[in-house]
Design a protein around this motif. Structure first.
Motif, PDB file in Angstrom:
ATOM      1  N   LYS A 162       0.836  -1.203   0.000  1.00 47.79           N
ATOM      2  CA  LYS A 162       0.000   0.000   0.000  1.00 47.79           C
ATOM      3  C   LYS A 162       0.874   1.257   0.000  1.00 47.79           C
ATOM      4  O   LYS A 162       0.577   2.241  -0.690  1.00 47.79           O
ATOM      5  CB  LYS A 162      -0.919  -0.015   1.222  1.00 47.79           C
ATOM      6  CG  LYS A 162      -1.884   1.158   1.301  1.00 47.79           C
ATOM      7  CD  LYS A 162      -2.910   1.143   0.190  1.00 47.79           C
ATOM      8  CE  LYS A 162      -3.906   0.030   0.360  1.00 47.79           C
ATOM      9  NZ  LYS A 162      -5.005   0.114  -0.646  1.00 47.79           N
ATOM     10  N   ALA A 163       1.948   1.223   0.773  1.00 46.71           N
ATOM     11  CA  ALA A 163       2.865   2.367   0.821  1.00 46.71           C
ATOM     12  C   ALA A 163       3.513   2.602  -0.542  1.00 46.71           C
ATOM     13  O   ALA A 163       3.750   3.749  -0.945  1.00 46.71           O
ATOM     14  CB  ALA A 163       3.938   2.127   1.882  1.00 46.71           C
ATOM     15  N   MET A 164       3.788   1.521  -1.256  1.00 48.07           N
ATOM     16  CA  MET A 164       4.346   1.634  -2.599  1.00 48.07           C
ATOM     17  C   MET A 164       3.353   2.325  -3.528  1.00 48.07           C
ATOM     18  O   MET A 164       3.709   3.231  -4.287  1.00 48.07           O
ATOM     19  CB  MET A 164       4.674   0.227  -3.120  1.00 48.07           C
ATOM     20  CG  MET A 164       5.458   0.188  -4.415  1.00 48.07           C
ATOM     21  SD  MET A 164       5.708  -1.529  -4.989  1.00 48.07           S
ATOM     22  CE  MET A 164       6.698  -2.188  -3.646  1.00 48.07           C
ATOM     23  N   ASP A 165       2.093   1.922  -3.420  1.00 45.39           N
ATOM     24  CA  ASP A 165       1.052   2.502  -4.279  1.00 45.39           C
ATOM     25  C   ASP A 165       0.801   3.973  -3.952  1.00 45.39           C
ATOM     26  O   ASP A 165       0.515   4.779  -4.842  1.00 45.39           O
ATOM     27  CB  ASP A 165      -0.260   1.722  -4.120  1.00 45.39           C
ATOM     28  CG  ASP A 165      -0.171   0.307  -4.660  1.00 45.39           C
ATOM     29  OD1 ASP A 165       0.730   0.045  -5.484  1.00 45.39           O
ATOM     30  OD2 ASP A 165      -0.986  -0.536  -4.248  1.00 45.39           O
ATOM     31  N   GLU A 166       0.886   4.307  -2.658  1.00 42.97           N
ATOM     32  CA  GLU A 166       0.562   5.671  -2.218  1.00 42.97           C
ATOM     33  C   GLU A 166       1.794   6.569  -2.115  1.00 42.97           C
ATOM     34  O   GLU A 166       1.690   7.714  -1.672  1.00 42.97           O
ATOM     35  CB  GLU A 166      -0.143   5.619  -0.851  1.00 42.97           C
ATOM     36  CG  GLU A 166      -1.431   4.807  -0.824  1.00 42.97           C
ATOM     37  CD  GLU A 166      -2.510   5.384  -1.717  1.00 42.97           C
ATOM     38  OE1 GLU A 166      -2.500   6.619  -1.936  1.00 42.97           O
ATOM     39  OE2 GLU A 166      -3.359   4.608  -2.200  1.00 42.97           O
ATOM     40  N   ASN A 167       2.953   6.038  -2.486  1.00 42.66           N
ATOM     41  CA  ASN A 167       4.209   6.794  -2.435  1.00 42.66           C
ATOM     42  C   ASN A 167       4.511   7.292  -1.019  1.00 42.66           C
ATOM     43  O   ASN A 167       4.680   8.494  -0.774  1.00 42.66           O
ATOM     44  CB  ASN A 167       4.185   7.974  -3.415  1.00 42.66           C
ATOM     45  CG  ASN A 167       5.560   8.599  -3.600  1.00 42.66           C
ATOM     46  OD1 ASN A 167       6.585   7.936  -3.424  1.00 42.66           O
ATOM     47  ND2 ASN A 167       5.593   9.883  -3.932  1.00 42.66           N
ATOM     48  N   LEU A 168       4.583   6.340  -0.097  1.00 41.09           N
ATOM     49  CA  LEU A 168       4.914   6.637   1.301  1.00 41.09           C
ATOM     50  C   LEU A 168       6.262   5.973   1.610  1.00 41.09           C
ATOM     51  O   LEU A 168       6.313   4.849   2.109  1.00 41.09           O
ATOM     52  CB  LEU A 168       3.827   6.099   2.238  1.00 41.09           C
ATOM     53  CG  LEU A 168       2.383   6.544   1.950  1.00 41.09           C
ATOM     54  CD1 LEU A 168       1.421   5.876   2.926  1.00 41.09           C
ATOM     55  CD2 LEU A 168       2.258   8.062   2.028  1.00 41.09           C
ATOM     56  N   PRO A 169       7.358   6.643   1.306  1.00 43.47           N
ATOM     57  CA  PRO A 169       8.680   6.008   1.401  1.00 43.47           C
ATOM     58  C   PRO A 169       9.071   5.572   2.809  1.00 43.47           C
ATOM     59  O   PRO A 169       9.698   4.519   2.980  1.00 43.47           O
ATOM     60  CB  PRO A 169       9.637   7.084   0.871  1.00 43.47           C
ATOM     61  CG  PRO A 169       8.894   8.382   1.031  1.00 43.47           C
ATOM     62  CD  PRO A 169       7.452   8.043   0.825  1.00 43.47           C
ATOM     63  N   GLU A 170       8.724   6.360   3.818  1.00 43.79           N
ATOM     64  CA  GLU A 170       9.121   5.998   5.181  1.00 43.79           C
ATOM     65  C   GLU A 170       8.379   4.752   5.654  1.00 43.79           C
ATOM     66  O   GLU A 170       8.962   3.860   6.286  1.00 43.79           O
ATOM     67  CB  GLU A 170       8.867   7.169   6.136  1.00 43.79           C
ATOM     68  CG  GLU A 170       9.811   8.352   5.909  1.00 43.79           C
ATOM     69  CD  GLU A 170       9.739   9.366   7.036  1.00 43.79           C
ATOM     70  OE1 GLU A 170       9.136   9.060   8.082  1.00 43.79           O
ATOM     71  OE2 GLU A 170      10.290  10.461   6.867  1.00 43.79           O
ATOM     72  N   THR A 171       7.104   4.692   5.342  1.00 46.73           N
ATOM     73  CA  THR A 171       6.320   3.514   5.718  1.00 46.73           C
ATOM     74  C   THR A 171       6.843   2.276   5.000  1.00 46.73           C
ATOM     75  O   THR A 171       6.989   1.204   5.601  1.00 46.73           O
ATOM     76  CB  THR A 171       4.833   3.725   5.386  1.00 46.73           C
ATOM     77  OG1 THR A 171       4.338   4.825   6.151  1.00 46.73           O
ATOM     78  CG2 THR A 171       4.017   2.484   5.704  1.00 46.73           C
ATOM     79  N   TRP A 172       7.127   2.415   3.702  1.00 49.60           N
ATOM     80  CA  TRP A 172       7.625   1.278   2.921  1.00 49.60           C
ATOM     81  C   TRP A 172       8.926   0.747   3.513  1.00 49.60           C
ATOM     82  O   TRP A 172       9.063  -0.462   3.759  1.00 49.60           O
ATOM     83  CB  TRP A 172       7.848   1.699   1.468  1.00 49.60           C
ATOM     84  CG  TRP A 172       8.251   0.551   0.581  1.00 49.60           C
ATOM     85  CD1 TRP A 172       7.429  -0.313  -0.073  1.00 49.60           C
ATOM     86  CD2 TRP A 172       9.591   0.123   0.293  1.00 49.60           C
ATOM     87  NE1 TRP A 172       8.161  -1.251  -0.760  1.00 49.60           N
ATOM     88  CE2 TRP A 172       9.494  -1.008  -0.555  1.00 49.60           C
ATOM     89  CE3 TRP A 172      10.848   0.584   0.657  1.00 49.60           C
ATOM     90  CZ2 TRP A 172      10.615  -1.679  -1.039  1.00 49.60           C
ATOM     91  CZ3 TRP A 172      11.972  -0.085   0.181  1.00 49.60           C
ATOM     92  CH2 TRP A 172      11.855  -1.202  -0.654  1.00 49.60           C
ATOM     93  N   ALA A 173       9.870   1.636   3.751  1.00 49.04           N
ATOM     94  CA  ALA A 173      11.180   1.218   4.262  1.00 49.04           C
ATOM     95  C   ALA A 173      11.055   0.571   5.638  1.00 49.04           C
ATOM     96  O   ALA A 173      11.708  -0.441   5.928  1.00 49.04           O
ATOM     97  CB  ALA A 173      12.122   2.420   4.325  1.00 49.04           C
ATOM     98  N   THR A 174      10.208   1.134   6.485  1.00 49.16           N
ATOM     99  CA  THR A 174      10.033   0.594   7.833  1.00 49.16           C
ATOM    100  C   THR A 174       9.394  -0.785   7.792  1.00 49.16           C
ATOM    101  O   THR A 174       9.816  -1.707   8.506  1.00 49.16           O
ATOM    102  CB  THR A 174       9.165   1.548   8.680  1.00 49.16           C
ATOM    103  OG1 THR A 174       9.792   2.830   8.727  1.00 49.16           O
ATOM    104  CG2 THR A 174       8.997   1.024  10.096  1.00 49.16           C
ATOM    105  N   ALA A 175       8.377  -0.947   6.957  1.00 53.51           N
ATOM    106  CA  ALA A 175       7.697  -2.241   6.848  1.00 53.51           C
ATOM    107  C   ALA A 175       8.650  -3.319   6.341  1.00 53.51           C
ATOM    108  O   ALA A 175       8.672  -4.443   6.866  1.00 53.51           O
ATOM    109  CB  ALA A 175       6.482  -2.117   5.929  1.00 53.51           C
ATOM    110  N   VAL A 176       9.442  -2.998   5.330  1.00 56.70           N
ATOM    111  CA  VAL A 176      10.400  -3.969   4.788  1.00 56.70           C
ATOM    112  C   VAL A 176      11.442  -4.331   5.843  1.00 56.70           C
ATOM    113  O   VAL A 176      11.788  -5.507   6.027  1.00 56.70           O
ATOM    114  CB  VAL A 176      11.081  -3.411   3.521  1.00 56.70           C
ATOM    115  CG1 VAL A 176      12.252  -4.299   3.102  1.00 56.70           C
ATOM    116  CG2 VAL A 176      10.077  -3.299   2.386  1.00 56.70           C
ATOM    117  N   ASN A 177      11.934  -3.330   6.547  1.00 58.55           N
ATOM    118  CA  ASN A 177      12.959  -3.563   7.567  1.00 58.55           C
ATOM    119  C   ASN A 177      12.451  -4.496   8.668  1.00 58.55           C
ATOM    120  O   ASN A 177      13.155  -5.429   9.090  1.00 58.55           O
ATOM    121  CB  ASN A 177      13.391  -2.223   8.168  1.00 58.55           C
ATOM    122  CG  ASN A 177      14.500  -2.382   9.190  1.00 58.55           C
ATOM    123  OD1 ASN A 177      15.550  -2.944   8.902  1.00 58.55           O
ATOM    124  ND2 ASN A 177      14.270  -1.890  10.393  1.00 58.55           N
TER     125      ASN A 177
END
Length: 303
Positions: A162-177
């Motif tokens: 969802k973060a990828m779709d909505e362009n939320l870089p901090e959320t994406w990086a945190t979720a992956v980490n």
């Protein structure tokens, strides 16, 4: 009026108060309501395990989720973070007390809210939710509650998408980490299903990143898989290691198809660095991995 009746009346009034404050946009009032509802839920978790107490606690968790949805609709950042923390604390308390059904209910509420926050573009709140989901996943491993850990992983993957779709870089990086962190932690605690699950979910994220032609994200996924693979190799977690290798090879080939030369090179180097000596045969791996995927489907259905 009995003490139980008084408590139940207080719970109902606080739910109504929280909903009213959310409708009114009163952030402080909502934060206070979440604090009280969390305390009520924790109190029930510590009471004797009865059907009535279980239903009461679940009703509180559902109400907290409903109030959280209102804070998302109104983009009330502080109140939304309070929703994340309150549900996370209830889930942790339930896990500590081995109340798995309540922990799953609270985690499901938190995961659903996390996706709502991301969909509304609330990057800071969604990132906070990713951190809470990740920490809960690790806590679940410590409590030997692998289903709970797997659900945390699944929500982290969905949140990253969802973060990828909505362009939320901090959320994406945190979720992956945190997703790879759960995989690494589970390897150290000999809970291989979660490690395999982490690799499978990272593959989904990597494929999505390739198809969106986001090479920096693909490289981050490859680096995450390298970290996971090295720990799996060190722990001799063979089934999870082979899934990690398959994931890397899948991403390498797909990146090659999309002309991502840097990602292809990174994938090749990572594959060469991982020791796959002594991994089980392919048929055995396929069977095990299908079991993990089926587990994910069952978890989502239960939640």
């Amino acid at each position: 009026m009995s003490s139980v009746d008084e408590r139940e009346l207080a719970e109902v009034r606080m739910i109504e108060e929280g909903l009213r404050k959310a409708y009114d946009g009163d952030a402080k009032g909502v934060v206070d309501a979440f604090s009280s509802l969390r305390d009520f839920a924790v109190q029930l978790i510590h009471l004797d395990l009865t059907a009535e107490n279980e239903l009461d606690a679940k009703a509180l968790i559902i109400a907290m989720g409903d109030i959280g949805k209102l804070t998302a609709e109104k983009r009330m950042e502080i109140a939304s973070i309070a929703a994340v923390h309150s549900l996370g604390e209830v889930a942790v308390e339930a896990a500590d007390r081995k109340r798995e059904s309540l922990a799953l209910k609270a985690l499901s509420g938190l995961g659903g809210l996390a996706l709502e926050f991301a969909e509304k573009g609330m990057d800071a709140v969604a990132k906070n939710a990713a951190e809470t989901l990740g920490n809960l996943g690790k806590k679940s491993l410590e409590a030997k509650m692998e289903v709970l850990a797997s659900l945390s992983e699944t929500y982290l993957m969905q949140l990253a998408r969802k973060a990828m779709d909505e362009n939320l870089p901090e959320t994406w990086a945190t979720a992956v980490n945190f997703l790879v962190g759960i995989g690494v932690s589970s390897a150290g605690q000999e809970m291989e299903n979660s490690s395999v699950g982490s690799a499978i979910l990272l593959e989904e994220l990597g494929i999505a990143a390739v198809r969106k032609r986001n090479e920096p994200q693909v490289k981050v996924i490859i680096e995450a898989l390298e970290k996971l693979g090295k720990e799996l190799s060190r722990q001799e977690s063979k089934n999870a290691l082979v899934q990690t290798v398959w994931t890397l090879e899948t991403l390498r080939v797909l990146a090659l198809e999309y002309g991502m030369e840097t990602a292809v090179a990174a994938g090749k180097l990572t594959l060469e660095a991982l020791n796959t000596t002594g991994i089980p045969d392919e048929e055995q791996n396929l069977e095990r991995i299908q079991e993990i995927k089926e587990l994910h489907r069952r978890i989502l259905k239960r939640s």
